[in-house]
Write a protein that holds these residues in place. Structure first.
Motif, PDB file in Angstrom:
ATOM      1  N   ASP A 587       0.863  -1.181   0.000  1.00 48.41           N
ATOM      2  CA  ASP A 587       0.000   0.000   0.000  1.00 48.41           C
ATOM      3  C   ASP A 587       0.901   1.233   0.000  1.00 48.41           C
ATOM      4  O   ASP A 587       1.101   1.894   1.010  1.00 48.41           O
ATOM      5  N   GLY A 590       1.200   4.472   2.214  1.00 46.97           N
ATOM      6  CA  GLY A 590       0.185   4.396   3.255  1.00 46.97           C
ATOM      7  C   GLY A 590       0.674   5.087   4.516  1.00 46.97           C
ATOM      8  O   GLY A 590       1.837   4.949   4.921  1.00 46.97           O
ATOM      9  N   THR A 663      -6.806  -0.218   4.577  1.00 47.41           N
ATOM     10  CA  THR A 663      -6.657  -0.757   3.224  1.00 47.41           C
ATOM     11  C   THR A 663      -7.046  -2.228   3.162  1.00 47.41           C
ATOM     12  O   THR A 663      -7.687  -2.665   2.189  1.00 47.41           O
ATOM     13  N   THR A 699      -4.879   5.433   4.257  1.00 47.39           N
ATOM     14  CA  THR A 699      -4.612   4.597   3.088  1.00 47.39           C
ATOM     15  C   THR A 699      -3.556   5.206   2.167  1.00 47.39           C
ATOM     16  O   THR A 699      -3.342   6.418   2.147  1.00 47.39           O
ATOM     17  N   GLY A 703      -5.261   1.452  -1.295  1.00 48.49           N
ATOM     18  CA  GLY A 703      -6.552   1.542  -0.621  1.00 48.49           C
ATOM     19  C   GLY A 703      -7.351   2.783  -0.939  1.00 48.49           C
ATOM     20  O   GLY A 703      -8.592   2.749  -0.965  1.00 48.49           O
ATOM     21  N   LEU A 707     -11.696   3.550  -1.107  1.00 45.28           N
ATOM     22  CA  LEU A 707     -12.134   3.764   0.269  1.00 45.28           C
ATOM     23  C   LEU A 707     -13.546   4.325   0.348  1.00 45.28           C
ATOM     24  O   LEU A 707     -14.433   3.749   0.993  1.00 45.28           O
TER      25      LEU A 707
END
Length: 902
Positions: A587, A590, A663, A699, A703, A707
């Motif tokens: 991710d 993130g 995520t 995120t 993600g 979201l």
């Protein structure tokens, strides 16, 4: 009733000059003043546009009973090279009403497999250094005997080029031939040059620089990635009024020299010495006796293909809004917008005056010019004035580079040494990108959200310059696959991206590894491949293109590539249904990452397996569309098994996700990896994670795009709306409050105290987080496709806005779909809801009037029972559900007090 056929296109273009497609596909739109219009039949007629004496059409489809109006393949006799074809369409509606013939439209073939007569040429290396920095000038004079009826120039280069005929620049394209993996796919361009030629002496000219072919690419100072010598390939076909033809080709008869462009690099800029200009160098009669010769270069012809993408053009011009004097004494132009392109400058200066323009995106905390985030990219243009006895101003803009910038530091402009102000009207910003027609609009009652929408659009413009780049300013500007796939659904709303992604996906297929792995960037110029969510561009992008435009031929083209990527994933894991090996970006960026890490906290094997399941499902869905029954079974079973493996590995027996990150929960919901009570729990826990972070996200690249979509879809739209409207870090509107005019790479690219995140990786034009646009258009404004109908290309609309809890009082989205204009617009005033919907002819819509009671609804002032175009009405718990045909509708009703229906 009036039925007409309009907006004819061939392979997405209204006028397609130069194609190598042997079966081009024709589309059109209907216009009708009657609601509920559907096409019942069509007829296509194709003629040779350049042969008016031909008896009858080349191809007449006859009356075809069909509602299809998209991507009808040409089915006449084989097309000929270098030929223009005219086509027209008529249609019948479902009641048998016949339209008149449409206005005629045309496409024109390029060489269409005809062997090139031209040869690749380059300057004599004994006279001009092949590795030297100055751009090459190539020219040839020739004689034409007799009037010119029609002329086409077919040209390309190993490098970037621009062509001239008799001293005039050909076409409006820039940075041609664009960027592909040249050894596998190499575009050439077709130019209409009839009006540039004359009977008698003529001349062809070409300027040639390194470009992507052999210039500096990526942060590792790589050069010569496709070849170590520039070359040009030109072929001019001149048809005379008497039916004869003259063909002028690039060969050893051409002459070569260098000129005023002393340096040209995409990252670093350009140096132009106007004292070295060669006036008249591309005109007839120019004395080139002292010029060098040329030689043939052994480059391949097999990769050559006619231009596929939208050409890169100048699409807008911006004036500077302010002249700044920074605390450190710099003179800086503020363009008012972070843009991609170049500065055109006018100057009146003595010969030898050196003017330096350096480009940057932001100013630092003190207000000084900041270039740290450019890394090695210099983004600097230098102009050396030629001087003029008459005192006429000189005008210059760089030829073979582009910059990403809002601010321009000016040094050396006449008068600066005496403290005089630089005149703002001497500078203009020329915005450059692939010239995609705009298609969509969004606006709402929140001014910061409207600015966010503008930032999303400007981010797409800046990063869609022939390839979908990650950033347009630093020493990168690469076609990162992950960025492309997360943004493609948003990109479809803003612009017509059919040719853009068709070309790029063919590049992806060409660069895909033998084992199915997908390079991190396309075209592939750096090490590394096959990260989950990045390599999945091989499946996600073709599928989204099919959904957006309904073109099964591209899906068919990319199908083997899609399967190969799934086969790669299947071969990687310790078991064939769990991808828990390999190197992944996770991710990316993130906010829950460990200190000094770019990779978010969500386990990488969870992300990899989730995308494995998603891609297997997409290949199954593609197999359904392409009627590949065996593959439907194969990939359906594989998808089922991967989902089971995901649940076994990452979901506890009680239904809790093993990874407590936003995520992880987003992916499980978005890709339908949990079901029933487990899905309810995961959604509830995702909402709790967001609320625990004070209604902020954590995120990263993986993600963030999904979201708000999953929150709204699973009963937490209020939370999604809060996320959008947050103004404090981290949020979409934080950068807007900080003055952003494009999307940032980092949520805190500029921190609260004005300091920067990091010089190492901090782009202020990085479109990935702009993927929130997809949710804004489809959910907030309510303009979507009805996925349940399984009709691509917006044939079946779903208009279902989410009204929220009062933070927004209106929202509107419109889209020029392949069938025509679609609109969803709502407004709440004193508890009354007004919802306007437009459905194009040959399409239908399912319209949800949220929080409505059937007896309260009026359409254009009349009860629903009296409304033409409406085919079904149903009261549901969410509101009133309406099935409607084409037309413009205006619904009004009193919103139910509870947010639902009593």
């Amino acid at each position: 009733m009036t039925l007409t056929v309009k907006a004819l296109t061939c392979d997405y273009r209204s006028e397609l000059l130069g194609t190598d497609a042997s079966t081009p596909k024709l589309s059109w739109k209907l216009e009708s003043d009657r609601r509920g219009t559907m096409q019942g039949a069509y007829r296509i007629r194709v003629t040779r546009a350049d042969d008016p004496s031909a008896a009858g059409p080349l191809w007449d489809s006859g009356k075809v009973t069909s509602s299809q109006s998209l991507h009808i393949p040409y089915a006449g006799p084989p097309l000929e090279p270098r030929t223009r074809y005219a086509y027209e369409v008529k249609a019948w509606d479902e009641q048998g009403e016949e339209s008149p013939w449409s206005a005629s439209q045309w496409w024109e073939t390029a060489l269409l497999g005809e062997p090139w007569r031209a040869v690749w040429i380059t300057p004599d290396p004994e006279r001009i250094d092949p590795q030297g920095e100055p751009a090459f000038l190539l020219r040839r004079g020739f004689e034409l005997k007799g009037p010119v009826w029609r002329a086409r120039l077919y040209a390309t280069a190993a490098g970037v080029y621009e062509a001239y005929v008799n001293g005039r620049r050909v076409g409006e394209e820039w940075m041609s031939p664009g960027w592909t993996s040249y050894n596998k796919r190499h575009q050439y361009q077709t130019y209409e040059v009839t009006d540039l030629l004359v009977s008698g002496p003529n001349a062809l000219g070409l300027q040639l620089a390194d470009g992507w072919y052999k210039g500096n690419l990526a942060w590792q100072d790589n050069r010569n990635l496709y070849g170590d010598r520039r070359a040009a390939l030109l072929q001019l076909h001149v048809e005379h009024a008497d039916g004869s033809e003259t063909v002028i080709v690039s060969d050893e008869q051409w002459k070569s020299e260098t000129g005023p462009i002393q340096y040209a690099e995409i990252y670093h800029g350009e140096t132009y010495d106007a004292r070295l200009e060669r006036p008249g160098w591309s005109e007839a009669g120019y004395d080139d006796s002292a010029w060098c010769g040329t030689e043939r270069l052994d480059l391949p012809y097999d990769p050559l293909t006619a231009q596929e993408n939208w050409a890169t053009r100048i699409t807008e011009r911006l004036r500077p809004i302010e002249l700044l004097r920074t605390p450190s004494g710099e003179t800086v132009l503020d363009m008012g917008q972070n843009m991609v392109g170049r500065i055109r400058m006018r100057v009146n200066a003595p010969a030898g005056t050196r003017i330096r323009l350096q480009h940057a995106e932001v100013l630092d905390r003190e207000g000084n010019f900041y270039i740290g985030n450019l890394r090695k990219a210099r983004q600097t243009v230098e102009y050396i004035a030629r001087g003029s006895e008459q005192g006429e101003p000189e005008s210059y803009a760089p030829y073979f580079t582009f910059q990403g910038f809002r601010y321009v530091k000016v040094e050396g402009y006449p008068g600066q040494e005496r403290g005089a102000d630089v005149p703002l009207d001497a500078f203009i910003g020329e915005v450059m990108h692939s010239d995609m027609p705009p298609t969509g609009e969004f606006e709402c009652s929140h001014p910061l959200v409207n600015q966010l929408q503008r930032n999303i659009v400007w981010g797409q413009r800046g990063n869609f310059l022939d390839v979908p780049t990650d950033c347009p300013q630093r020493d990168e500007r690469l076609g990162w696959t992950g960025d492309a796939q997360v943004f493609i659904r948003t990109a479809v709303f803003n612009y017509q991206i059919g040719p853009f992604f068709t070309k790029w996906l063919r590049d992806l297929r060409a660069d895909q590894l033998p084992d199915g792995g997908v390079p991190h960037v396309i075209p592939s110029v750096i090490k590394g491949h096959s990260s989950a969510a990045w390599g999945d561009a091989a499946t996600i992008c073709p599928w989204e293109m099919y959904r957006a435009y309904g073109d099964t031929s591209l899906l068919e083209e990319q199908y083997d590539s899609m399967r190969a990527w799934v086969a790669y994933m299947r071969a990687q894991g310790e078991s064939e249904t769990l991808w828990n090996t390999g190197s992944h970006f996770g991710d990316w960026l993130g906010l829950d990452a460990k200190e000094n890490s770019y990779v978010g906290a969500t386990p990488r094997d969870l992300i990899a397996t989730a995308f494995y399941a998603h891609s297997a499902r997409l290949v199954r869905d593609a197999a359904v569309v392409l009627c590949k029954a065996e593959d439907v079974r194969t990939y359906g079973e594989l998808h089922h098994r991967v989902v089971a493996a995901f649940r076994n590995e990452f979901v506890t027996p009680s239904g809790r996700l093993a990874a407590p990150t936003q995520t992880a929960h987003v992916l499980a919901l978005m890709f339908e990896l949990v079901e029933g009570e487990g899905r309810t729990r995961v959604a509830r826990e995702l909402n709790a994670l967001v609320e625990a972070n004070k209604d902020h996200l954590t995120t990263g690249f993986v993600g963030t795009p999904y979201l708000c979509l999953v929150l709204s879809a699973h009963g937490y739209h209020a939370t999604a709306e809060k996320l959008l409207l947050q103004e404090s870090y981290p949020s979409w509107l934080y950068s807007v409050v900080k003055g952003a005019t494009t999307i940032w790479e980092h949520w805190d690219g500029i921190k609260e105290d004005g300091t920067f995140w990091s010089d190492a990786m901090n782009s202020y034009n990085h479109y990935a987080y702009g993927a929130i646009g997809d949710w804004m258009y489809r959910i907030l404004a309510g303009l979507d496709m009805d996925d349940e109908a399984a009709e691509p290309a917006w044939r079946r609309l779903r208009i279902a806005p989410r009204l929220g809890e009062g933070a927004l009082t209106h929202a509107r989205a419109s889209l020029e779909t392949p069938y025509g204009r679609a609109v969803s617009a709502w407004r709440i005033e004193e508890g009354r809801v007004q919802l306007s919907a437009e459905v194009p002819p040959n399409a239908t819509a399912r319209i949800l009037l949220p929080d409505a009671r059937l007896e309260d609804v009026r359409e254009s002032g009349a009860p629903l029972a009296e409304t033409s175009g409406v085919t079904a009405v149903e009261q549901t718990a969410e509101g009133v559900l309406i099935d409607a045909g084409s037309g413009a509708y205006r619904f009004e009703y009193l919103r139910a007090i509870s947010g639902g229906v009593d």
